[in-house]
Each structure stands twice: as structure tokens, then as C-alpha cells.
Design a protein around this motif. Structure first.
Motif, mmCIF file in Angstrom:
data_model
loop_
_atom_site.group_PDB
_atom_site.id
_atom_site.type_symbol
_atom_site.label_atom_id
_atom_site.label_comp_id
_atom_site.label_asym_id
_atom_site.label_seq_id
_atom_site.Cartn_x
_atom_site.Cartn_y
_atom_site.Cartn_z
ATOM 1 N N GLY A 105 0.780 -1.225 0.000
ATOM 2 C CA GLY A 105 0.000 0.000 0.000
ATOM 3 C C GLY A 105 0.811 1.274 0.000
ATOM 4 N N LYS A 106 2.138 1.168 0.055
ATOM 5 C CA LYS A 106 2.997 2.346 0.087
ATOM 6 C C LYS A 106 3.762 2.455 -1.215
ATOM 7 N N ILE A 107 3.666 3.624 -1.854
ATOM 8 C CA ILE A 107 4.309 3.804 -3.152
ATOM 9 C C ILE A 107 5.823 3.934 -3.014
ATOM 10 N N ASP A 108 6.272 4.777 -2.088
ATOM 11 C CA ASP A 108 7.699 5.060 -1.978
ATOM 12 C C ASP A 108 8.464 3.866 -1.410
ATOM 13 N N THR A 109 9.698 3.749 -1.860
ATOM 14 C CA THR A 109 10.603 2.748 -1.312
ATOM 15 C C THR A 109 11.027 3.177 0.089
ATOM 16 N N THR A 110 11.092 2.234 0.998
ATOM 17 C CA THR A 110 11.458 2.523 2.380
ATOM 18 C C THR A 110 12.826 1.919 2.675
ATOM 19 N N VAL A 111 13.619 2.645 3.468
ATOM 20 C CA VAL A 111 14.972 2.213 3.809
ATOM 21 C C VAL A 111 14.984 1.692 5.240
ATOM 22 N N ALA A 112 15.766 0.648 5.481
ATOM 23 C CA ALA A 112 15.857 0.089 6.831
ATOM 24 C C ALA A 112 17.272 -0.375 7.115
ATOM 25 N N TYR A 113 17.602 -0.347 8.386
ATOM 26 C CA TYR A 113 18.859 -0.913 8.886
ATOM 27 C C TYR A 113 18.496 -2.213 9.585
ATOM 28 N N VAL A 114 19.020 -3.324 9.095
ATOM 29 C CA VAL A 114 18.680 -4.651 9.617
ATOM 30 C C VAL A 114 19.819 -5.125 10.509
ATOM 31 N N ALA A 115 19.480 -5.540 11.735
ATOM 32 C CA ALA A 115 20.477 -6.028 12.688
ATOM 33 C C ALA A 115 20.038 -7.375 13.229
ATOM 34 N N SER A 116 21.016 -8.231 13.492
ATOM 35 C CA SER A 116 20.704 -9.579 13.965
ATOM 36 C C SER A 116 20.434 -9.589 15.463
ATOM 37 N N LEU A 117 19.616 -10.547 15.887
ATOM 38 C CA LEU A 117 19.339 -10.796 17.303
ATOM 39 C C LEU A 117 19.966 -12.124 17.692
ATOM 40 N N ALA A 118 20.810 -12.123 18.729
ATOM 41 C CA ALA A 118 21.449 -13.354 19.191
ATOM 42 C C ALA A 118 20.386 -14.323 19.712
#
Length: 789
Positions: free
Chosen positions: A100-113
Motif C-alpha cells: 500500500g505504500k508507493i515510496d521505497t522505504t529504507v531500513a537498517y537490519v540487525a541480527s538478534l542473538a
């Protein structure tokens, strides 16, 4: 009735009789106390909340990013003396496709131990933590999830290592690592377009081909351990694995921004309150001095009846103390209210999970003592003179001042000024100290308005330079790895793209003598049209070939000048240290800029031209197709929409400016009313008999009012140039104090800033003397002529 009781009754009668003048003084004093409490209260609340948040969630002391490090190094690092805990993670920047969102979204992905985070522990706000064995469950940072209406159970797509993956939201969280969450290329947090995603370590490492390796390291030090030696050891240990260099907590992006905010709040506490306390001293001295002058006979009678010098001294000091108590009490109430309200706003803006608001009792004690000191210092001279009066001298009329015709009187007569104007000018000339103090008080009111209202113009300069002149692109595309310059051709083929330009970001350590600084060099080709370097004079400049161009603030920190040699150590996968000349300095408002010609960078690394950032201009009618195409780019790490960036920056800043402008306008008005009203009331009490005589001699009400009002308004006019100069000096002090590694505020003072400050002060002065004129119009001429004064 005892002696003390009689003086107490007189004290209360005097306070009630002169309540309008004392109220004006109390308001000025209350403003100083309130600003002091507000500044210290907000900064203390943010500092205490941050400290507690960091301690409870074990915020790390050192952070390291690298390309890929074997997991076996974790145990080696843990054994370094001074290290308490270590946590290794797998991280990446990516783009998200939210339904439902037109614009591309940026994210920082981090792992969980699997066993949960050891450091930088996120606080769960909603839902649950993902199953360590799951491959698609994630937790989002709460502001991002709320802004995008992503609730537990909702799904979206992320491009990880070039492959689209379906992910399911299972919870919301907040982390001390991302209090101030700024995406790549952004200036302020944008919760809708940039977020944090936490994913089980096993799944994320497999998706990024990092099983058995890590690229991000957080280190917690033992109490008393020094960060610098450990940072040096980590740099040496991880250098072969593409380390970008270890940084301390002070350089961590989120923490650095909060440090800057707290520093600004504390700066206000050192600049503004002394102004209000100084005005209070002057006003109390003026009013108490006049009361003593009018009560000479009563003072003599009291002494003849047996009252001691100490009793008289404390009587007038207590009168000033009552004013101080009222001002301090009002300042406590307003300052506490403002402090808590603004601290709550800051905590919500910074997304703290809670607010610890405890204003130290020291702040109340110090502000209260300063208020009492200001009132006592103002009353001390007058109270001492009253205590030293001999009874016979006090009960005798004061000797009239001796005036002689001098060259000024001759000059005024030759100018053929009117008699009322002559009286005004003679009053100023014959009482120069009092006139000078009134001018100083009114000039400080002008100075507060000038020094606060320059911010809008300064921010307009920043916006114009940062968005309209320097960064003219519509979109900035960021990539996780550098690419061959041929990637520009691929970007040019995206839907709606009109123009493309590339540049490269090169993390470095700059060294000169004993100083060093981490920075990012922007390598670009000469003549770039979209991302340009613009000097403070508006000149478009390019980095000269063969060297490095630095921002003035960065050069000042390193002690460099044009022509000096600086050691440049490149980090990451571009190893090597080079001695390069500083070819030019340039003024810059955001960050600590360093620039290099693209050909110089290519020659140093002996490689073909590469880019890590692509700047793009768009056909606005093709934005939807462009965004859809971005979601399919496998190597895209993020994007910054500069139009939205500018709009968000302007909206956030404009709200803050509106509030601060109103507050400072009120403070300037309070000072003006305090000085002008008390000055006019004292003039009326001193010259009531004289003004009544003029009425009897045939002067009109307007002419008599002109004498009273004209003197105050003339002083207000004289105060304007001095107020402009003091305002300029305070604005300069504020810009210097607010400057940090993150940004610098230019001092832009326009004619409109000075004129608006003057109009507000003159208008408040006019309103104050008009109130006093009403009392003048109601004077009973017969009663006034019967009195000695």
C-alpha cells in the motif's frame, strides 16, 4: 506594639502601595529564574533519562563496523584487558516494500542473538520476540512501525543480498542505540521512511552469506577502563578484515545528536539568566532608592524614636526581599511547568521509552539564591544610605541640586527647542547615571530579541545553501558496495530519470601532528551540477586535483591551513595512508566535510572510476514508476528523497522557531515593561509637584504628559543602537556555543531582525508610559501642590 511589629506593618503597607512597580520587577526576576530552571531542568531530565536508559539496556561504549570478521575473534576481543562484554552482529542496509505504500522505504537490519542481546538491548513495546529458529519473523522499532501502520501479524518484503524476502512483524521495540534515528543522507529523523529491523541471527547471517562471521561489534568496558587504548587495539586487530575504524560512544550518531541538544539547553542557562538578574538589580536599586529619598523624614523620625541603624537597614532589605520572594516563587512555578512540559516533548521526539524528570534541588537553591542576591544587591546601596542618615539630617529637606548654565544649555537654546523638550533634555543631562542605567536596561531587552530572532534567518541560509544550492538532486541512491562508474548508465535508464551524477564516500582518519579526526571524504568529478560544494560567499567550488579540500571547522580542529600536509588513512577495503596537501578551505554548515577530486582518488587506489552514491533528478509525473523500479534493484542499500527531507526539516524547525520566538518576545517585553514602567512611575513621583505647577501655569495635559513620556521614549530610542550591538555579540556567542561536529549555525542578522526587535521594545515602552499617563491625568492638582514633594 513592639518595634519590630511597627516596621513589619510599614513594610506590608509599602509593598501593597507600590504593588504595580514591584510586580513589574518580580516578573523580570521570575523570567530569569524560570529560564534557569527550564534550561537545567530539561537538560538534567534528558541526561538522567539517557543515563538510566543506557545503564538498564547496557548501551555499549565502543562500536566497530567491518566487512566480514571470523566469529572466532569475539573470544580474542573479550580477553582484552578492560573489556567487560562483547556482542557481534550481522547488519546491512536494505530497502523495504510495504504493502500500500508507493515510496521505497529504507531500513537498517540487525541480527538478534539466540539468547537475546547482551548489549544495546531493545525494549519490547508490543508483541513478542521472534523465534530464534524462524526465517521470516522480525521486530521493528516502534516509531517506524507506528508511522507505517505495521502491527504484529502484518507482512512486508525486504531485499536482502539481492533477493526479495517475505517478513512478518511479531513485535515493536525501542533501543538505546537508535534514540535519534537518522537514515542515510537525512538531516532529521524520518520515522515513515527509515526504520530499524531486528531479525534472528541464524536467518540473517544465512541470507547475507555471513554464517560464522560478523560485520558489527559492540563493546562494553569495565568501570575505569580508558576507551582510547582499546580502540587502538581493535583497529589494529580488525584492520585486515575491512574495519571502518572503532569509535567511542561520543561519536555514535544517535548519542552525538543528543549530546548536542543537551549542550544547547545548558548554554541557554549561562547566557539569558544573567541578563534578567542584572535588570533586576537595576530596577530594585531604582525603586528602593526612590523610596528612601521620599521617606527621609520618616527615617529621621524612626531614628529619633530609637530605631537602630540595623533595623532601618534590614527594613529596606526586607522590602527588596519580598519582591525577590514573589519573583522567585513565580519563577519556580513557571520554570517547573515549562521544564517538565518541554522535557516531555523532547522525550517524545527522541522516542525514549520513559522520562525521568527530577530537577535537582540544587537548581532551585541556586536560582533562588541568585534571585535573592539580585534583589539584595539592588537594594544594598539605598538601604545603607538610609541606615547611615543622621536623624537631624534626615528630617531636614534635602538640599536642592545646584545647576548652572553651561554650553549644553546655550546649544539647546540656539536650537530653539520647545520648553517641554528643553526640560526633558536637561533631566537626562543632569542625571546621567540614572539615564545611562535606563538605556542599558532597555538595550538588553532589544538584545534578547535580536539574539533570539536571528535563528529563522540563519536556518533560511542553511536551507538555501544545503538544499537549493548544494544538493539540487531529487533523490540520492546509496549502495552497500562500490560499483563501477558504468552503474550511472543503469540508473539513467530508470523510469522518469532526467539526470544522474555519481560520487564516492571514503571513510578516513585524518592526522596532523598530535591531532586526528575521523571523517568521510567525498570524491567527485569537477563540474558536478546536482551535488555541489558552495562557499559562504555563494561561489561554486571544486576540490583542486592532487590534494584534499577541508571544511573550515575540520581544518581548525586539526590545526591545518592551506598548503599544510595532512596524513590520510583510508579505512575499509581501501587500505593505505597518504600524505596529501590541503588545497583549499570551505565554509560548511552540516558535518565536517572533506573533498577530493575523483581522478585523484582513482590514481591513489590505481583503479577504474567507481561510485557508491548516485544523485538523480526526476520527472515528478513518473515518481510512482521510479519507486517501483527502485524496489527491484538488488544492490540498493537505501535512498534519500531530498524534497521530503527538506520539507521535514523545515516543518520541524519552523515549529521550534515559532515557540522560541514567542517566548523570547515575551521575555523582551517583560524587561521593557519593567524598566519603562518603573522609570515612568519614579519620574511621576519625583516631578508630580513640578508637573502640577506647569498645569496651573497653563500647559495642556498633552504638553505635561509629553515631558513625562518623552523622557522614557527618548531613552528607549537611545537604547536601540546599543541593544543592536549587544544582540550581535550575544548571537555570536550563541552560534559559537551551538557549533558541533554535526552542524554549525551561521550568524545571519538582517535589517528586519533589528527593526522588529526595536519595534517590539518601543511598543512595550509606549504601552508602559501610557499606563503611567493615566495616573498623571487623574492627579489632584491641589493635593499635589500642598505636599512637599
Amino acid at each position: 506594639m513592639t518595634t519590630v511589629e511597627a516596621l513589619d506593618r510599614k513594610l506590608l503597607r509599602d509593598f501593597i502601595r507600590l504593588w504595580p512597580q514591584f510586580l513589574a520587577i518580580s516578573l523580570v526576576l521570575a523570567a530569569g529564574v524560570a529560564v534557569l530552571l527550564m534550561s537545567f531542568g530539561m537538560s538534567a531530565a534528558l541526561e538522567d533519562t539517557r543515563k538510566t536508559y543506557y545503564e538498564r539496556n547496557r548501551f555499549a561504549d565502543i562500536f566497530v563496523d567491518a566487512r566480514s570478521v571470523p566469529i572466532s575473534f569475539v573470544e580474542i576481543i573479550r580477553r582484552i584487558d578492560g573489556i567487560e562484554a562483547v556482542e557481534a552482529r550481522v547488519t546491512t542496509f536494505t530497502t523495504l516494500d510495504i504493502p500500500g505504500k508507493i515510496d521505497t522505504t529504507v531500513a537498517y537490519v540487525a541480527s538478534l542473538a539466540p539468547a537475546g542481546p547482551v548489549l544495546n538491548r531493545p525494549t519490547l513495546r508490543r508483541g513478542q520476540w521472534p523465534d530464534p529458529q524462524s526465517t521470516g519473523e522480525v521486530v521493528l522499532n516502534a516509531p517506524f512501525a507506528e508511522a507505517n501502520d505495521l502491527w504484529p501479524g502484518d507482512r512486508f518484503t525486504a531485499t536482502l543480498n539481492g533477493v526479495k524476502r517475505d517478513l512478518t512483524v511479531v513485535g515493536w521495540a525501542l533501543s538505546p542505540e537508535f534514540i535519534y534515528t537518522i537514515g542515510p543522507g537525512s538531516l532529521i529523523p524520518d520515522d515513515e521512511d527509515y526504520g530499524i529491523v531486528w531479525m534472528p541471527e541464524r536467518a540473517l547471517a544465512a541470507l547475507l552469506d555471513r554464517t560464522g562471521a560478523f560485520d558489527n561489534l559492540a563493546v562494553k568496558l569495565r568501570p575505569g577502563a580508558r576507551p582510547k587504548p582499546i580502540i587502538d587495539m581493535l583497529d589494529q586487530l580488525l584492520e585486515p578484515y575491512g574495519s571502518w575504524g572503532a569509535i567511542g560512544r561520543d561519536e555514535q550518531t544517535s548519542n552525538a545528536f543528543i549530546d548536542a541538544e543537551i549542550t544547547q539547553l545548558r548554554t541557554l542557562a549561562y547566557i539569558l539568566p544573567p541578563v534578567f538578574l542584572g535588570i533586576t538589580i537595576f530596577l530594585v536599586n531604582m525603586v528602593i532608592g526612590r523610596i528612601v529619598a521620599l521617606e527621609r523624614a520618616e527615617i529621621g523620625l524612626l531614628k529619633a524614636l530609637g530605631y537602630s541603624d540595623i533595623a532601618i537597614l534590614f527594613h529596606y532589605l526586607l522590602l527588596a526581599g519580598l519582591v525577590a520572594v514573589c519573583g522567585v516563587a513565580l519563577g519556580y512555578a513557571v520554570g517547573s511547568w515549562l521544564s517538565y512540559g518541554l522535557a516531555r516533548l523532547y522525550a517524545d521526539f527522541l522516542k525514549f521509552p520513559y522520562l525521568i524528570y527530577t530537577v535537582s534541588w540544587n537548581a532551585y537553591v541556586i536560582s533562588g539564591l541568585l534571585g535573592l542576591f539580585a534583589a539584595s544587591a539592588g537594594a544594598a546601596r539605598a538601604a545603607w544610605s538610609a541606615a547611615r542618615l543622621a536623624p537631624a539630617t534626615a528630617m531636614s529637606p534635602t538640599a536642592p541640586p545646584r545647576f548652572r548654565r553651561n554650553w549644553i544649555d546655550v546649544a539647546l537654546r540656539r536650537m530653539h527647542v520647545s520648553q517641554p523638550t528643553m526640560m526633558i533634555l536637561r533631566s537626562l543631562i543632569r542625571w546621567p547615571v540614572r539615564a545611562a542605567m535606563s538605556v542599558l536596561g532597555l538595550s538588553l531587552a532589544v538584545a534578547i530579541l535580536v539574539s533570539s530572532n536571528f535563528f529563522p534567518d540563519s536556518l533560511d541560509r542553511i536551507i538555501d545553501t544545503g538544499f537549493h544550492q548544494s544538493n539540487r538532486q531529487h533523490v540520492v541512491l546509496f549502495f552497500n558496495d562500490t560499483m563501477d562508474e558504468s552503474a550511472l548508465e543503469d540508473a539513467a535508464r530508470l523510469p522518469g530519470v532526467l539526470q544522474v551524477e555519481g560520487q564516492q564516500y571514503l571513510p578516513v582518519i585524518l592526522r596532523h601532528e598530535h591531532r586526528q579526526k575521523r571523517a568521510v571524504i567525498e570524491a567527485r568529478r569537477p563540474g558536478n551540477d546536482l551535488s555541489r560544494i558552495v562557499s559562504a560567499e555563494g561561489e561554486i567550488v571544486d576540490a583542486p586535483p592532487g590534494g584534499i579540500m577541508l571544511s573550515e571547522r575540520l581544518a581548525a580542529q586539526l590545526g591545518l591551513a592551506v598548503g599544510d600536509m595532512v596524513e590520510v588513512e583510508f579505512l575499509g577495503n581501501r587500505k593505505g595512508a597518504y600524505d596529501l596537501p590541503v588545497t583549499r578551505l570551505v565554509t560548511q554548515y552540516f558535518g565536517l566535510g572533506a573533498y577530493m577530486d575523483q581522478e585523484t582518488a582513482d590514481r591513489l587506489f590505481q583503479r577504474a572510476p567507481q561510485v557508491s552514491v548516485i544523485n538523480v533528478t526526476l520527472d515528478p509525473t513518473r515518481n510512482e514508476a521510479f519507486q517501483a523500479a527502485l524496489k527491484e534493484l538488488p544492490r540498493l542499500g537505501g535512498r534519500a528523497m531530498m524534497v521530503e527531507n527538506r520539507r521535514g526539516f523545515e516543518e520541524t524547525i519552523s515549529e521550534n522557531i515559532l515557540v522560541s520566538t514567542m517566548v523570547y518576545a515575551l521575555l523582551g517585553i517583560l524587561i521593557t515593561v519593567g524598566v519603562a514602567y518603573n522609570g515612568a512611575r519614579i519620574q511621576l513621583s519625583e516631578r508630580a509637584r513640578e508637573l502640577a505647577s506647569l498645569r496651573i501655569l497653563g500647559f495642556t495635559r498633552g504638553e505635561v504628559a509629553y515631558i513625562l513620556m518623552g523622557e522614557i521614549m527618548l531613552l528607549a530610542l537611545i537604547a536601540q543602537p546599543l541593544g543592536w550591538w549587544i544582540g550581535w555579540a550575544v548571537a555570536k556567542l550563541m552560534t559559537d556555543s551551538f557549533t558541533s561536529d554535526l552542524y554549525a549555525i551561521p550568524m545571519v542578522l538582517k535589517v528586519s531582525t533589528f527593526s522588529s526587535a526595536s519595534l517590539i521594545v518601543l511598543g512595550a515602552a509606549m504601552a508602559s508610559v501610557l499606563v503611567v499617563r493615566r495616573r498623571l491625568d487623574r492627579i489632584d492638582l491641589v493635593s499635589v501642590m500642598k505636599t512637599r514633594e
